[in-house]
Design an enzyme around this catalytic site. Structure first.
Site, short mmCIF file in Angstrom:
data_model
loop_
_atom_site.label_atom_id
_atom_site.label_comp_id
_atom_site.label_asym_id
_atom_site.label_seq_id
_atom_site.Cartn_x
_atom_site.Cartn_y
_atom_site.Cartn_z
N ARG A 91 40.93 64.21 18.47
CA ARG A 91 39.36 65.39 18.05
C ARG A 91 38.23 64.03 17.68
NH1 ARG A 91 40.82 68.47 20.59
NH2 ARG A 91 41.78 70.44 20.04
N GLU A 94 36.79 63.11 21.21
CA GLU A 94 36.00 64.21 21.39
C GLU A 94 35.01 64.04 20.71
OE1 GLU A 94 36.79 68.67 22.87
OE2 GLU A 94 37.79 68.32 21.03
N SER A 117 29.80 46.48 12.69
CA SER A 117 30.86 46.17 12.28
C SER A 117 31.92 46.82 11.93
CB SER A 117 30.81 45.25 11.29
OG SER A 117 32.29 44.47 11.19
#
Length: 149
Positions: A91, A94, A117
Site C-alpha cells: 500500500r 501504491e 533526503s
C-alpha cells in the site's frame, strides 16, 4: 566464541524474543532513548545499533552475545525483495505510485530543484481517531537537499 549470526537471522530472533518477552517496540525504543521507527528499523537490520544500546536490547530481550554483535554491524541496505507482497508495504508503494509525482511537483514548487533526503530523515507513525474508522498518520520528515552543479 559464539557462532556468527547474520543481520537477517538477528532480526528474526529479535522479533520472536520481543514477543516472548511481552515487550512493545515503543517500550524497547524508550529503554534505549530512540524513536520507535528508528528502533524497529535498526533491530530489523537497517541501521547499526551502537554498542551500549545493543547491549541494553540484549538485556531486555535476553539475547545471545552473537545476536547483540549482529545488531551492531553496518547493514547492507537493499531492496525489499519479497516484502513487497506484504499488503501494508504494498500500500505504501501504491500510494507513492499514485501521489509520488504530485509530491515531487509540490517539493520542487516549494523548495526548488532538489530532493528530500532519506538519510537525514525521520519518520513518525501515529493513530488518529476518526468517526469513520481510525486513521494511520505517517509523517516523513527529510532534509531538503538542493542540486548543486
Amino acid at each position: 566464541m559464539e557462532p556468527f549470526v547474520s543481520q537477517a537471522e538477528a532480526a528474526e530472533i529479535v522479533k520472536v524474543a520481543r514477543t516472548r518477552a511481552g515487550r512493545s517496540w515503543a517500550e524497547i525504543a524508550e529503554a534505549i532513548g530512540r524513536p520507535a521507527p528508528w528502533t524497529v528499523a535498526a533491530l530489523l537490520g537497517q541501521h547499526p545499533v551502537p554498542k551500549d544500546e545493543a547491549e541494553k536490547v540484549g538485556e531486555l530481550l535476553d539475547l545471545d552475545a552473537a545476536v547483540v554483535e549482529a545488531l551492531q554491524a553496518q547493514p547492507t541496505r537493499a531492496g525489499i525483495g519479497d516484502a513487497i507482497d506484504d499488503p501494508t508495504i504494498y500500500r505504501f508503494h501504491e500510494a507513492l505510485a499514485v501521489y509520488g509525482p504530485a509530491i515531487k511537483e509540490l517539493i520542487h514548487e516549494e523548495f526548488g530543484d532538489g530532493i528530500m533526503s532519506a538519510i537525514n530523515f525521520k519518520v513518525d507513525v501515529q493513530r488518529r481517531e476518526d468517526p469513520s474508522g481510525d486513521r494511520v498518520v505517517v509523517t516523513f520528515d527529510g532534509k531538503f537537499l538542493d542540486y548543486n552543479w
